[in-house]
Structure formats: C-alpha cells, structure tokens
Write a protein that holds these residues in place. Structure first.
Motif, PDB file in Angstrom:
ATOM      1  N   TYR A  48     -33.099-112.213  -2.043  1.00 57.84           N
ATOM      2  CA  TYR A  48     -32.223-112.287  -0.873  1.00 57.84           C
ATOM      3  C   TYR A  48     -32.842-113.030   0.304  1.00 57.84           C
ATOM      4  O   TYR A  48     -32.167-113.831   0.949  1.00 57.84           O
ATOM      5  CB  TYR A  48     -31.777-110.903  -0.419  1.00 57.84           C
ATOM      6  CG  TYR A  48     -30.908-110.152  -1.398  1.00 57.84           C
ATOM      7  CD1 TYR A  48     -30.561-110.670  -2.644  1.00 57.84           C
ATOM      8  CD2 TYR A  48     -30.433-108.900  -1.081  1.00 57.84           C
ATOM      9  CE1 TYR A  48     -29.774-109.963  -3.532  1.00 57.84           C
ATOM     10  CE2 TYR A  48     -29.639-108.188  -1.971  1.00 57.84           C
ATOM     11  CZ  TYR A  48     -29.318-108.718  -3.189  1.00 57.84           C
ATOM     12  OH  TYR A  48     -28.536-108.020  -4.059  1.00 57.84           O
ATOM     13  N   PRO A  49     -34.114-112.788   0.629  1.00 62.11           N
ATOM     14  CA  PRO A  49     -34.685-113.520   1.769  1.00 62.11           C
ATOM     15  C   PRO A  49     -34.680-115.039   1.559  1.00 62.11           C
ATOM     16  O   PRO A  49     -34.434-115.785   2.498  1.00 62.11           O
ATOM     17  CB  PRO A  49     -36.123-112.999   1.859  1.00 62.11           C
ATOM     18  CG  PRO A  49     -36.077-111.669   1.200  1.00 62.11           C
ATOM     19  CD  PRO A  49     -35.058-111.811   0.106  1.00 62.11           C
ATOM     20  N   MET A  50     -34.917-115.470   0.333  1.00 63.56           N
ATOM     21  CA  MET A  50     -34.899-116.904   0.065  1.00 63.56           C
ATOM     22  C   MET A  50     -33.489-117.450   0.215  1.00 63.56           C
ATOM     23  O   MET A  50     -33.295-118.535   0.760  1.00 63.56           O
ATOM     24  CB  MET A  50     -35.470-117.190  -1.316  1.00 63.56           C
ATOM     25  CG  MET A  50     -36.962-116.927  -1.382  1.00 63.56           C
ATOM     26  SD  MET A  50     -37.641-117.103  -3.028  1.00 63.56           S
ATOM     27  CE  MET A  50     -37.273-115.481  -3.692  1.00 63.56           C
ATOM     28  N   GLN A  51     -32.486-116.692  -0.259  1.00 59.36           N
ATOM     29  CA  GLN A  51     -31.095-117.126  -0.122  1.00 59.36           C
ATOM     30  C   GLN A  51     -30.700-117.234   1.345  1.00 59.36           C
ATOM     31  O   GLN A  51     -29.916-118.097   1.720  1.00 59.36           O
ATOM     32  CB  GLN A  51     -30.153-116.150  -0.828  1.00 59.36           C
ATOM     33  CG  GLN A  51     -30.253-116.186  -2.321  1.00 59.36           C
ATOM     34  CD  GLN A  51     -29.405-115.095  -2.972  1.00 59.36           C
ATOM     35  OE1 GLN A  51     -28.958-114.158  -2.331  1.00 59.36           O
ATOM     36  NE2 GLN A  51     -29.189-115.236  -4.270  1.00 59.36           N
ATOM     37  N   ALA A  52     -31.224-116.336   2.168  1.00 61.84           N
ATOM     38  CA  ALA A  52     -30.895-116.328   3.597  1.00 61.84           C
ATOM     39  C   ALA A  52     -31.779-117.291   4.392  1.00 61.84           C
ATOM     40  O   ALA A  52     -31.602-117.440   5.595  1.00 61.84           O
ATOM     41  CB  ALA A  52     -31.017-114.917   4.164  1.00 61.84           C
TER      42      ALA A  52
ATOM     43  N   ARG B  12     -44.488-112.866   1.051  1.00 65.09           N
ATOM     44  CA  ARG B  12     -44.475-112.401  -0.342  1.00 65.09           C
ATOM     45  C   ARG B  12     -43.383-111.348  -0.460  1.00 65.09           C
ATOM     46  O   ARG B  12     -43.242-110.493   0.401  1.00 65.09           O
ATOM     47  CB  ARG B  12     -45.832-111.803  -0.700  1.00 65.09           C
ATOM     48  CG  ARG B  12     -46.914-112.846  -0.715  1.00 65.09           C
ATOM     49  CD  ARG B  12     -48.293-112.340  -1.073  1.00 65.09           C
ATOM     50  NE  ARG B  12     -48.363-111.004  -1.606  1.00 65.09           N
ATOM     51  CZ  ARG B  12     -49.278-110.114  -1.234  1.00 65.09           C
ATOM     52  NH1 ARG B  12     -50.165-110.409  -0.330  1.00 65.09           N
ATOM     53  NH2 ARG B  12     -49.306-108.930  -1.788  1.00 65.09           N
ATOM     54  N   TYR B  13     -42.623-111.406  -1.546  1.00 62.13           N
ATOM     55  CA  TYR B  13     -41.489-110.512  -1.721  1.00 62.13           C
ATOM     56  C   TYR B  13     -41.649-109.584  -2.913  1.00 62.13           C
ATOM     57  O   TYR B  13     -40.704-108.926  -3.290  1.00 62.13           O
ATOM     58  CB  TYR B  13     -40.196-111.302  -1.910  1.00 62.13           C
ATOM     59  CG  TYR B  13     -39.973-112.355  -0.870  1.00 62.13           C
ATOM     60  CD1 TYR B  13     -39.780-112.000   0.452  1.00 62.13           C
ATOM     61  CD2 TYR B  13     -39.979-113.695  -1.205  1.00 62.13           C
ATOM     62  CE1 TYR B  13     -39.582-112.957   1.416  1.00 62.13           C
ATOM     63  CE2 TYR B  13     -39.772-114.660  -0.250  1.00 62.13           C
ATOM     64  CZ  TYR B  13     -39.571-114.298   1.054  1.00 62.13           C
ATOM     65  OH  TYR B  13     -39.382-115.246   2.002  1.00 62.13           O
ATOM     66  N   GLY B  14     -42.800-109.500  -3.521  1.00 56.24           N
ATOM     67  CA  GLY B  14     -42.997-108.701  -4.728  1.00 56.24           C
ATOM     68  C   GLY B  14     -43.087-107.217  -4.448  1.00 56.24           C
ATOM     69  O   GLY B  14     -44.009-106.545  -4.907  1.00 56.24           O
TER      70      GLY B  14
ATOM     71  N   SER C 282     -31.300-108.518   6.870  1.00 55.62           N
ATOM     72  CA  SER C 282     -30.203-108.369   7.836  1.00 55.62           C
ATOM     73  C   SER C 282     -30.333-109.364   8.980  1.00 55.62           C
ATOM     74  O   SER C 282     -29.351-109.995   9.379  1.00 55.62           O
ATOM     75  CB  SER C 282     -30.183-106.952   8.406  1.00 55.62           C
ATOM     76  OG  SER C 282     -29.878-106.019   7.419  1.00 55.62           O
ATOM     77  N   VAL C 283     -31.537-109.505   9.496  1.00 53.93           N
ATOM     78  CA  VAL C 283     -31.768-110.443  10.593  1.00 53.93           C
ATOM     79  C   VAL C 283     -31.440-111.864  10.137  1.00 53.93           C
ATOM     80  O   VAL C 283     -30.686-112.592  10.800  1.00 53.93           O
ATOM     81  CB  VAL C 283     -33.231-110.356  11.097  1.00 53.93           C
ATOM     82  CG1 VAL C 283     -33.553-111.484  12.071  1.00 53.93           C
ATOM     83  CG2 VAL C 283     -33.490-108.998  11.727  1.00 53.93           C
ATOM     84  N   ALA C 284     -31.983-112.263   9.005  1.00 50.57           N
ATOM     85  CA  ALA C 284     -31.769-113.625   8.512  1.00 50.57           C
ATOM     86  C   ALA C 284     -30.309-113.867   8.145  1.00 50.57           C
ATOM     87  O   ALA C 284     -29.744-114.919   8.470  1.00 50.57           O
ATOM     88  CB  ALA C 284     -32.665-113.879   7.302  1.00 50.57           C
TER      89      ALA C 284
END
Length: 152
Positions: free
Chosen positions: A55-59, A91-93, A114-116
């Motif tokens: 999700y963070p990469m998508q955002a 890092r998202y692991g 949420s922020v992104a």
C-alpha cells in the motif's frame, strides 16, 4: 499461511484492505481498526501485514508521510516499525517482525498509508477517481466490515 484455508485467508486480506481504506478516509478510527486487527489470531495478523505491505508504494509515500504517520500512530519513534519507516528507503517487511510487534506495525502502517493516501486523493483523484477503495460507502449500514476470526 498455516491455520487458514485459502478462502479464509483471501477473506481476511480483502477485509483488511477495506479497514485500512476506511481508516484512511475517516470512516473508522485507528483504534477501531487496531481492535479488529488485534482480534485476529497471529497467523491472521501476519496475513494482513503481508497484504498491506504494498500500500505505501501504491500511495507513493514520501519521507514526510512516514514521519507524520508515525506521529499519528501513537507508536514511539524508536519502536522497530517506526524505525523501519524512517530508513531511506523505507522498509515495509512488517510481517517479518516478531508477533509482539505486529499491533505497533499495523498502527504505523495504517497511519502512514492514511497520510499518503489522503494526499494522493486530494492531489490526483479529486472528482475524477474511479478507484473503488477511494469511493467507499459512507452510510454505516453499508459497512458490514469485520475481520474474520477462525473458530477454535
């Protein structure tokens, strides 16, 4: 994903996606989302953390999104999940963290996402968005969301 059938795992992942987006859009509080996450057995929490890893990469998160997300999460800046977000690149692991870190990881991850996502919705999807996850129903009757627990 020992302990879940493939259908159960798919259901948990799909519902986790919904709760993350509901928190991001203010339809659910972070504490409520965390309570749902915490109610899962360890294998379910790990499955959710695997699911939300992208999700963070998508955002397209930024370093500022990560810092603000950690601040909103209520998790100490020196906790492992917070430190992981502060690295460059982040890092998202989180699923590989020990089980006792999973709730903190969920809070950091959802807050940062949420922020992104809020920033992205305002900048890129304003009035023209066709993403289903950006167009969730706002009526409580339309949100029968719950994370599924395996009996036993």
């Amino acid at each position: 994903m020992s302990g879940f059938s493939s259908d159960e795992g798919r259901t948990v992942r799909r519902e986790a996606e919904r709760v993350v987006n509901e928190v991001a859009q203010g339809l659910r509080t972070l504490d409520d989302g965390t309570a749902c996450f915490s109610a899962l057995p360890p294998v379910g929490r790990e499955a959710v953390l695997h699911e939300v890893a992208g999700y963070p990469m998508q955002a397209h998160i930024t370093a500022a999104d990560g810092r603000e997300g950690v601040a909103r999460s209520g998790v100490k800046p020196r906790a492992n999940p917070s430190v992981m977000i502060y690295t460059d690149p982040p890092r998202y692991g989180f699923a590989s963290l020990p089980a006792d870190e999973h709730v903190k990881a969920f809070r950091v991850h959802v807050s940062m996402s949420s922020v992104a996502d809020t920033r992205r919705r305002a900048a890129h999807c304003k009035g023209t968005c066709g993403h289903s996850w950006h167009n969730l129903p706002t009526s409580p009757g339309e949100m029968p969301y719950r994370l599924v627990r395996r009996p036993g």
